[in-house]
Motif scaffolding. Sequence first.
Motif, short mmCIF file in Angstrom:
data_model
loop_
_atom_site.label_atom_id
_atom_site.label_comp_id
_atom_site.label_asym_id
_atom_site.label_seq_id
_atom_site.Cartn_x
_atom_site.Cartn_y
_atom_site.Cartn_z
N ARG A 8 0.98 -1.18 -0.07
CA ARG A 8 0.24 0.00 0.10
C ARG A 8 0.88 1.45 0.15
O ARG A 8 2.02 1.28 0.59
N GLY A 13 -2.38 11.21 5.74
CA GLY A 13 -2.89 10.81 7.05
C GLY A 13 -2.05 9.83 7.73
O GLY A 13 -2.09 8.62 7.63
N ASP A 14 -0.68 10.43 7.89
CA ASP A 14 0.21 9.42 8.83
C ASP A 14 0.33 9.58 10.18
O ASP A 14 0.22 10.87 10.54
N HIS A 15 0.55 8.75 10.73
CA HIS A 15 0.55 8.50 12.46
C HIS A 15 -0.64 9.30 12.98
O HIS A 15 -0.75 10.05 13.91
N ASP A 17 -3.48 7.06 12.61
CA ASP A 17 -4.47 5.75 12.73
C ASP A 17 -4.39 5.28 14.26
O ASP A 17 -5.58 4.85 14.69
N TYR A 18 -3.32 5.36 14.95
CA TYR A 18 -3.37 4.58 16.34
C TYR A 18 -3.88 5.67 17.49
O TYR A 18 -4.10 5.15 18.73
N CYS A 140 1.86 -1.28 15.96
CA CYS A 140 1.38 -0.42 14.76
C CYS A 140 -0.33 -0.10 14.83
O CYS A 140 -0.93 -1.13 15.56
N GLY A 141 -0.85 0.76 14.13
CA GLY A 141 -2.36 0.88 13.91
C GLY A 141 -2.83 -0.05 12.96
O GLY A 141 -2.35 -1.04 12.68
N ILE A 142 -4.04 0.41 12.51
CA ILE A 142 -4.72 -0.80 11.65
C ILE A 142 -4.81 -0.34 10.26
O ILE A 142 -5.42 -1.29 9.36
N MET A 143 -4.03 0.81 9.72
CA MET A 143 -4.37 1.37 8.29
C MET A 143 -3.73 0.14 7.45
O MET A 143 -4.35 -0.21 6.25
N ASP A 144 -2.46 -0.42 7.61
CA ASP A 144 -1.91 -1.21 6.49
C ASP A 144 -2.65 -2.45 6.47
O ASP A 144 -2.85 -3.04 5.27
N TYR A 193 8.80 4.45 17.02
CA TYR A 193 7.20 4.54 16.75
C TYR A 193 6.51 4.66 18.00
O TYR A 193 5.45 5.13 18.20
N GLY A 297 4.11 6.83 5.04
CA GLY A 297 4.07 5.41 6.16
C GLY A 297 4.85 6.19 7.24
O GLY A 297 4.65 7.27 7.87
N ALA A 298 5.46 5.30 7.92
CA ALA A 298 5.87 5.53 9.40
C ALA A 298 7.07 6.46 9.27
O ALA A 298 7.36 7.39 10.07
C1 GLA Z 1 3.32 2.21 9.96
C2 GLA Z 1 2.03 1.44 10.77
C3 GLA Z 1 0.78 2.02 10.55
C4 GLA Z 1 0.48 3.54 10.60
C5 GLA Z 1 1.95 4.30 9.67
C6 GLA Z 1 1.94 5.64 10.07
O1 GLA Z 1 3.10 1.75 8.58
O2 GLA Z 1 1.97 0.03 10.48
O3 GLA Z 1 -0.38 1.34 11.39
O4 GLA Z 1 0.85 3.97 12.15
O5 GLA Z 1 3.13 3.53 10.19
O6 GLA Z 1 1.17 6.33 9.39
#
Ligand code: GLA
Length: 333
Positions: A8, A13-15, A17-18, A140-144, A193, A297-298
Amino acid sequence: MHVFAPGRVNLIGDHTDYTGGFVLPMAIDLGTTIRGERGGDRIELRSDACEGVADMPIAVSDPASAIPEWSRYVAGVVAELQPRQGFVGEITSTLPLGAGLSSSASLEVAVALAVGDERDPLRLALLCQRAEHRGAGVPCGIMDQLVVAAAIEDHALLIDCSSLEWRPVRIPDDVAIYAVHCGEERGLIGSAYADRRADCVAAESVVGPLRDADIDRVERLADERVRRRAHHVVSENDRVHSFATAIEGGDYVRAGALMTESHRSLRDDFEVSTTRLDQLVERLSAIPGVFGARMTGAGFGGCAVVLAVPGTEIDGWRLRPTAAARVSGDAAG
Ligand code: GLA
């Protein structure tokens, strides 16, 4: 059995999701393929991209200590799934690893589809998120995992990471999306992170959920670093909605400007960019035909994402919005 799980790219919209915020990722036509057969009582996977074999019993107790290191993603998924039978197969990947294009979520979802029978996108994503927490130790959050499991062809997904609902946002044909690597492998991001997450928790203990937080209250946070982190999250959530509106309305100039703002915010307030990434984003933004660019991403290395006129000369991957992970020759049931 044959499984494909896309990677993906996150458009904006980074950082966020959590803390239950908003994100706009898109599944891409680079990804992870697994070919193999179910049977026996061991999981045995070889990869064209990594050394060694992921070889483990179907009852995995400590996924975080699996060797080789990449097999921890596999072990995390197996530990979560507790499959009744084994799987022997080969992994091939067209995704650059550790580049911010979700090679890990792509691998997790591919393994989950090959080894287990869960097909509901949300449950699959939550399972793979837990697998990453347990196997790789990254909170990590749920986005990926969710976009890899739920994406729709030709669309990005606007995900509400609080309600876990999403809606497709069509990516028109008259605009192109690219990813360009900054040349710096993303480092081990686990602790940095987790530190960013902790800063967000500190902000929320004062102003409540950042997703609903009032920007004026955020501006009054006493701790300067926590204030900047919270400022990023609140402003980035707004940008996600504005960007979706701009893309759907064909206003690519506005969409590009929002990407530039997002990059600045990640660089200055959230401090997850690097000098190489900043230089890359600046260079890309100056190319005629480019509407905007930002890290994706991260962070801490990896790729920038670019929005441009189709055909613009960019030294990276042209990415097409693709459908969610899929199985053919399904032996499930
Ligand atoms: C990583 C994490 C995601 C998200 C991104 C930053 O990809 O797996 O959950 O927090 O960093 O947006």
